[in-house]
Design a protein around this motif. Structure first.
Motif, mmCIF file in Angstrom:
data_model
loop_
_atom_site.group_PDB
_atom_site.id
_atom_site.type_symbol
_atom_site.label_atom_id
_atom_site.label_comp_id
_atom_site.label_asym_id
_atom_site.label_seq_id
_atom_site.Cartn_x
_atom_site.Cartn_y
_atom_site.Cartn_z
ATOM 1 N N LEU A 101 65.678 110.312 16.097
ATOM 2 C CA LEU A 101 66.959 110.368 16.818
ATOM 3 C C LEU A 101 66.874 109.593 18.124
ATOM 4 O O LEU A 101 67.819 108.895 18.508
ATOM 5 N N ALA A 102 65.726 109.723 18.785
ATOM 6 C CA ALA A 102 65.554 109.031 20.074
ATOM 7 C C ALA A 102 65.642 107.519 19.892
ATOM 8 O O ALA A 102 66.317 106.835 20.661
ATOM 9 N N MET A 127 48.995 115.280 17.285
ATOM 10 C CA MET A 127 50.443 115.451 17.147
ATOM 11 C C MET A 127 50.802 116.598 16.213
ATOM 12 O O MET A 127 51.954 116.942 16.081
ATOM 13 N N HIS A 155 57.447 103.399 19.735
ATOM 14 C CA HIS A 155 56.071 103.254 20.214
ATOM 15 C C HIS A 155 55.174 102.652 19.140
ATOM 16 O O HIS A 155 55.501 102.691 17.951
ATOM 17 N N ASN A 161 63.213 114.328 15.513
ATOM 18 C CA ASN A 161 63.719 114.175 16.884
ATOM 19 C C ASN A 161 63.378 112.804 17.459
ATOM 20 O O ASN A 161 64.186 112.182 18.153
ATOM 21 N N TYR A 162 62.169 112.370 17.161
ATOM 22 C CA TYR A 162 61.755 111.048 17.642
ATOM 23 C C TYR A 162 62.645 109.966 17.018
ATOM 24 O O TYR A 162 63.049 109.011 17.692
ATOM 25 N N SER A 198 61.076 114.293 22.786
ATOM 26 C CA SER A 198 60.090 113.802 21.806
ATOM 27 C C SER A 198 59.618 112.409 22.196
ATOM 28 O O SER A 198 58.423 112.102 22.150
ATOM 29 N N ILE A 239 49.954 105.796 18.662
ATOM 30 C CA ILE A 239 50.203 106.976 19.490
ATOM 31 C C ILE A 239 50.423 108.224 18.640
ATOM 32 O O ILE A 239 50.219 109.349 19.071
ATOM 33 N N PHE A 240 50.820 108.019 17.389
ATOM 34 C CA PHE A 240 51.130 109.161 16.519
ATOM 35 C C PHE A 240 49.894 109.709 15.824
ATOM 36 O O PHE A 240 49.954 110.710 15.140
ATOM 37 N N LEU A 287 69.543 107.201 20.482
ATOM 38 C CA LEU A 287 69.497 106.932 21.926
ATOM 39 C C LEU A 287 69.027 105.506 22.215
ATOM 40 O O LEU A 287 68.999 105.080 23.366
ATOM 41 N N PHE A 310 59.444 117.239 14.901
ATOM 42 C CA PHE A 310 59.192 116.312 16.000
ATOM 43 C C PHE A 310 59.574 114.889 15.595
ATOM 44 O O PHE A 310 60.221 114.161 16.353
ATOM 45 N N LEU A 314 66.103 104.246 22.230
ATOM 46 C CA LEU A 314 64.882 104.121 23.033
ATOM 47 C C LEU A 314 63.861 103.307 22.232
ATOM 48 O O LEU A 314 63.874 103.332 21.001
ATOM 49 N N PRO A 315 62.975 102.597 22.917
ATOM 50 C CA PRO A 315 62.049 101.721 22.175
ATOM 51 C C PRO A 315 61.013 102.508 21.373
ATOM 52 O O PRO A 315 60.532 103.554 21.826
#
Lengths: 394, 245
Positions: free
Chosen positions: B229-230, A1, B239, B226-227, A32, B243-244, B234, B223, B236-237
């Motif tokens: 913000l998602a 990442m 993760h 932004n994530y 993202s 994954i990071f 937004l 990043f 969004l679920p």
């Protein structure tokens, strides 16, 4: 990442000659999240993507392109818009079929990568989207590279299903375009380079030159002349297709130059020729041009889009495919034809409608039976609902 | 003719007249006593009583752990906020809580109150900030995060790595967001803390095929903002953390 290439959500610029450039602006928050989701799914599929950071640039291009194709605001040129209009359904970024579509493309495209042992497969290795170092060497301009990635990973909102014999829309269009293009890939790859088609066992390339003959005879003889380096009157002098082929297959035009100097141009001709011949499940010629040819070219690794001309001569297509050429090939081509007006689109896209010298000389009638007295005046590409001009004359 | 009325001190005259010699002395003595009482009263109320009240407050401050010197200093500044009645003066619980922080970090407590002008909010901030090394600079740079009660995670991240937090804050400041930016800063800071993005992070090196530690890069900060913000705007679920990495 930590690799910045996977998290680049800067706008992509499509440069227009009239100065009204078109900006494709990703949604960094959504993209993202999608990056994490697709990485997760790729890992779950058993492929250790984190071991191949050289794929991150391409993967980023895929996510930006996919997200735009699915969710851009146009009700006509987005998968979401098409789903809303056709199926009365509002799709979301978390919808399983949306993510499956993105993964389907990843699965099909990545099969050609060396990382997935696809080195031996027939593929345009001059757009190595899976190797950022090689890709940047062939596309040194970052923006042009990102445009080319966009054109490779483009997902259509409408396509023609050869299997179903009809147009399909929305998410189904995306899936169909990929699955049927993969089928076309299998067939064409099994034929290349010496396979024959048709009842007379012909070289698919003959159909490519046949297509050019058709266009030359339908109002674009000057354009084809520039493309093939021939006399514009040739098409009216030859008696038949065989004679035409004999005159043009080994030419000194741009087509001939690319054939001799860029190994993948021959593959392009083979693919396009095959699809010109292919009955394509009853698809109209326009559907072959708009959907099947570009989608098949993309499956072979060619970033592809359509170039549109206006006015369009009667009998010639208003739009034709164009593919991205690597920058070194573009440069050498320009040097070889220093006095030619070659109209390249963003991402170094080239096709028949790049022949600017020929296009301006065309005369005749257009597809609405109006006289063409001043040649082709506009050459452009669509980005959503916006035009990116390669040529714009009064 | 409207001349000024001068009351005749009849009683005094009567008294003097009736007891002409010795009574004068008594009268003078009485006057003296009254004067003394008034003077003493004035002295008590203006000098002794305040001293007594101050002593009460100092005692109160010392009981909660301030040194004599700290208590005097504190009282000099904050005595005006004490609860006063006729004979006593004490600090309420909110102020004594503040004084405890003052005892621990005088400079930070003073600066906090000067900036926020509110003991309750100051206490809330000091409870998190009192042991943080960069609390003063955080206070000076991000008072709005404190005033809107969005400082806990930002302060923690800032204390661990001010550079990362500053880049995070800069990104959010310039981003087009519909949700409250202070709240987003707090939630994003929490995300950074949860992911361990506070300095060095584990990164896979594809050449050596092993994990190694590297500093969080600026693109990674972008990043992650932004994530954030998602997931926060937004909806969004989120993760799995794996994954990071």
């Amino acid at each position: 990442m930590l690799n910045p290439e996977i998290i680049d959500f800067d706008p992509i610029v499509f440069k227009s000659v009239d100065g009204n450039h078109v900006y494709l602006i990703p949604n960094p928050a959504r993209e993202s999240w999608l990056t994490c989701e697709i990485l997760k799914r790729i890992k779950e599929s058993g492929f250790s993507i984190e071991k191949y950071p050289e794929m991150f640039l391409g993967l980023n291009g895929k996510i930006v392109a996919n997200a735009w194709c699915i969710f851009n605001e146009s009700p006509y040129f987005s998968i979401a818009g098409m789903e809303e209009r056709i199926n009365n359904r509002t799709i979301k970024v978390t919808d399983e079929d949306v993510l499956n579509l993105m993964m389907l493309q990843w699965d099909l495209y990545s099969q050609f990568s060396p990382q997935r042992n696809g080195s031996n497969l027939l593929y345009n290795r001059d757009f190595p989207w899976y190797n950022s170092t090689e890709l940047k060497a062939l596309y040194p301009d970052k923006n042009e590279l990102r445009v080319a990635l966009f054109k490779l990973f483009y997902l259509p909102e409408t396509t023609y299903s050869m299997k179903e014999g009809k147009r399909v829309f929305g998410i189904k269009a995306g899936e169909t375009s990929l699955l049927e293009a993969k089928k076309e890939y299998e067939t064409i790859a099994s034929l290349y380079p010496n396979g024959k088609i048709g009842k007379w066992n012909e070289d698919p390339r003959d159909y490519y030159y046949g297509w050019l003959g058709d266009r030359a005879g339908n109002g674009l003889n000057n354009t084809v002349a520039q493309y093939l380096g021939i006399d514009p009157g040739l098409v009216f002098r030859v008696k038949n297709w065989v004679e035409w082929l004999g005159e043009v297959k080994d030419n000194d035009g741009i087509d001939g130059y690319l054939t001799k100097n860029w190994e993948y141009w021959d593959l392009v001709k083979f693919i396009v020729g095959y699809e010109r011949w292919n009955p394509k499940g009853g698809a109209h010629e326009a559907e072959g041009i708009a959907y099947i040819i570009p989608e098949t070219l993309r499956m072979f690794g060619f970033p592809t889009d359509l170039t549109i001309i206006s006015p369009a001569p009667l009998g010639a297509g208003g739009s034709e495919w164009s593919i991205s050429l690597p920058y070194p090939t573009v440069e050498s081509m320009k040097k070889h034809f220093p006095n030619s007006n070659i109209l390249l689109g963003s991402g170094y896209t080239f096709g028949l409608y790049s022949c600017g010298d020929g296009l301006v000389k065309e005369r005749g009638i257009d597809n609405l039976y109006r006289p063409i007295e001043n040649g082709i005046t506009k050459v452009f590409k669509w980005v959503g609902e916006e035009r990116v001009y390669l040529m714009k004359r009064d | 003719m409207g001349g000024r009325y001068k009351p005749t001190p009849r009683i005094l005259y009567t008294f003097i007249d009736s007891k002409p010699k010795s009574s004068k002395k008594y009268a003078l003595a009485a006057l003296g006593l009254i004067g003394l009482a008034v003077a003493l009263g004035a002295y008590y109320s203006s000098v002794l009583l305040p001293q007594q009240k101050k002593a009460q407050r100092i005692e109160q401050l010392k009981k909660i752990g301030l040194t004599e010197e700290q208590a005097l200093y504190f009282d000099n500044i904050f005595s005006k906020y004490a609860n006063e009645d006729w004979l006593s003066s004490t600090y309420n619980k909110t102020i004594t809580d503040f004084a405890i922080f003052y005892g621990k970090n005088q400079k930070l407590a003073e600066k906090t109150f000067n900036m926020l002008r509110n003991f309750k909010i100051s206490n809330s901030f000091l409870a998190s900030a009192i042991d943080k090394p960069h609390a003063i600079s955080f206070l000076e740079k991000y008072p709005y995060l404190i005033k809107t009660s969005n400082f806990e995670y930002p302060l923690e991240l800032y204390s661990k790595n001010s550079t990362i937090f500053e880049e995070l804050y800069r990104n959010i400041s310039k981003a087009k967001v519909s949700m409250d930016k202070n709240e987003l800063t707090s939630l994003t800071s929490k995300l950074f803390l949860d992911l361990g993005y506070t300095g060095r992070v584990k990164v896979y090196n594809s050449i050596s095929q092993a994990y190694e530690e590297k500093f969080v890069s600026i693109p990674l900060i972008w990043f992650t903002v932004n994530y954030s913000l998602a997931i926060n705007q937004l909806n969004l679920p989120i993760h799995n953390k794996k994954i990071f990495i």
